[in-house]
Write an enzyme that holds these catalytic residues in place. Structure first.
Site, PDB file in Angstrom:
ATOM      1  N   HIS A  79     -21.701  89.437  23.608  1.00 58.17           N
ATOM      2  CA  HIS A  79     -21.895  88.188  24.365  1.00 58.17           C
ATOM      3  C   HIS A  79     -21.918  88.452  25.873  1.00 58.17           C
ATOM      4  O   HIS A  79     -22.606  87.757  26.619  1.00 58.17           O
ATOM      5  CB  HIS A  79     -20.817  87.167  24.003  1.00 58.17           C
ATOM      6  CG  HIS A  79     -20.763  86.885  22.531  1.00 58.17           C
ATOM      7  ND1 HIS A  79     -19.644  86.402  21.900  1.00 58.17           N
ATOM      8  CD2 HIS A  79     -21.706  87.052  21.558  1.00 58.17           C
ATOM      9  CE1 HIS A  79     -19.900  86.278  20.601  1.00 58.17           C
ATOM     10  NE2 HIS A  79     -21.142  86.674  20.380  1.00 58.17           N
ATOM     11  N   ASP A 247     -26.949  86.602  20.149  1.00 52.30           N
ATOM     12  CA  ASP A 247     -26.532  87.931  19.663  1.00 52.30           C
ATOM     13  C   ASP A 247     -27.684  88.944  19.757  1.00 52.30           C
ATOM     14  O   ASP A 247     -27.479  90.088  20.152  1.00 52.30           O
ATOM     15  CB  ASP A 247     -26.063  87.843  18.203  1.00 52.30           C
ATOM     16  CG  ASP A 247     -24.647  87.294  18.078  1.00 52.30           C
ATOM     17  OD1 ASP A 247     -23.896  87.330  19.067  1.00 52.30           O
ATOM     18  OD2 ASP A 247     -24.295  86.829  16.972  1.00 52.30           O
ATOM     19  N   HIS A 270     -25.792  91.815  13.471  1.00 50.99           N
ATOM     20  CA  HIS A 270     -25.672  92.893  14.461  1.00 50.99           C
ATOM     21  C   HIS A 270     -26.216  94.229  13.972  1.00 50.99           C
ATOM     22  O   HIS A 270     -26.809  94.975  14.740  1.00 50.99           O
ATOM     23  CB  HIS A 270     -24.211  93.075  14.877  1.00 50.99           C
ATOM     24  CG  HIS A 270     -23.708  91.938  15.700  1.00 50.99           C
ATOM     25  ND1 HIS A 270     -24.325  91.550  16.866  1.00 50.99           N
ATOM     26  CD2 HIS A 270     -22.672  91.093  15.532  1.00 50.99           C
ATOM     27  CE1 HIS A 270     -23.680  90.524  17.380  1.00 50.99           C
ATOM     28  NE2 HIS A 270     -22.677  90.227  16.590  1.00 50.99           N
TER      29      HIS A 270
HETATM   30 ZN   LIG Z   1     -22.047  86.513  18.509  1.00 46.03          ZN
END
Ligand SMILES: [Zn+2]
Length: 290
Positions: A79, A247, A270
């Site tokens: 972030h 993200d 991710h």
């Molecule tokens: Zn996140």
């Protein structure tokens, strides 16, 4: 558009609690010269190891992004990386006296405001702009990310779909500009599925979860605060899909490139995001050598 590298104008500090460790950590952001990139410095370790935030220092598991050596690395960077990407900051040194970046309110808003508040300084050297020339794809089961040539800048779209009863499908698309990022993406907060809370507890994660830094999605489609379980007031009706784009922006900034491409993501997290960051980075190296 200004195509010169940027850093911050003066030193600024911030303290907060890491989402996974629950530990209080202090950050000290410092201006850095051109072509030095984004670097963390672990000031709690005697040798003060430096950890560069780029795809070459990636480590860790599928769900967590970590940088650097075990024991001397930094995690939960995404972030903050998104805020740096949003502000177009290419060079910065970040002193950190722990191994996890504080969660703030679970979005990039706080980092954006903090860094913008210092003033952004333009440096002499040109930005490292990379215009993608080939089509790249990564996939894992039903999740995928496609990167396509797009010379106008960076465009991102995401399809969030939990199949069936779980939360309505959300789609969102945005052209990356500082203004679009700060108003449409930066405020979108972290969320987790109610089904994985127990798994997190078993792993000893999520010690820093508070009602103020994340949202919980339940199987019936409702969204609540994680501890009190009271209904969560959303910042956008589709806050979750916007956070997924946040993200991706943070993860792709591990290339340290100002990317011109069209990113089409479906159900990615991710792990896939960083796989794509690696592919883009490889592609940029090929182009330099041609
Ligand atoms: Zn996140």
């Amino acid at each position: 558009m200004n195509n010169q590298q940027k850093t911050i104008s003066r030193i600024v500090e911030y303290s907060g609690i890491g989402l996974f460790t629950g530990e209080e950590v202090k950050l000290r952001f410092k201006p850095a010269p051109a072509n030095t990139g984004i670097n963390f410095k672990r000031t709690d370790i005697a040798s003060q190891p430096k950890v560069s935030a780029n795809v070459e220092t990636l480590s860790g598991s599928k769900r967590l992004i970590s940088l650097g050596e075990k024991g001397a690395g930094v995690k939960s960077i995404e972030h903050l990386m998104a805020a740096l990407a949003g502000l177009g900051i290419d060079n910065i040194e970040i002193e950190i006296n722990g191994n996890e970046v504080p969660a703030g309110d679970g979005s990039s808003l706080l980092f954006m405001q903090l860094l913008k508040g210092t003033g952004i300084k333009t440096l002499e050297e040109p930005k490292n702009i990379f215009c993608l020339q080939e089509e790249l794809k990564v996939s894992d089961g039903e999740a995928s990310i496609l990167a396509l040539p797009y010379d106008k800048g960076l465009s991102l779209s995401y399809i969030l779909d939990f199949n069936g009863s779980f939360l309505n499908r959300q789609c969102f698309e945005i052209e990356m500009t500082e203004n679009n990022f700060s108003t449409e993406i930066a405020p979108a907060r972290t969320f987790g599925l109610s089904t994985i809370i127990e798994e997190y507890k078993k792993l000893g994660w999520g010690k820093g979860v508070t009602d103020e830094n994340s949202l919980i999605l339940h199987e019936d489609g409702t969204i609540t605060k994680p501890l009190s379980m009271s209904p969560a007031k959303l910042r956008f009706p589709n806050e979750c899909v916007r956070h997924k784009i946040l993200d991706i922006i943070g993860d792709l900034y591990l290339t340290n490139l100002t990317l011109h491409a069209r990113i089409v993501a479906t159900k990615s997290g991710h792990y896939l995001n960083t796989c794509m960051a690696e592919k883009i980075f490889e592609s940029s190296k090929k182009q330099v050598h041609n």
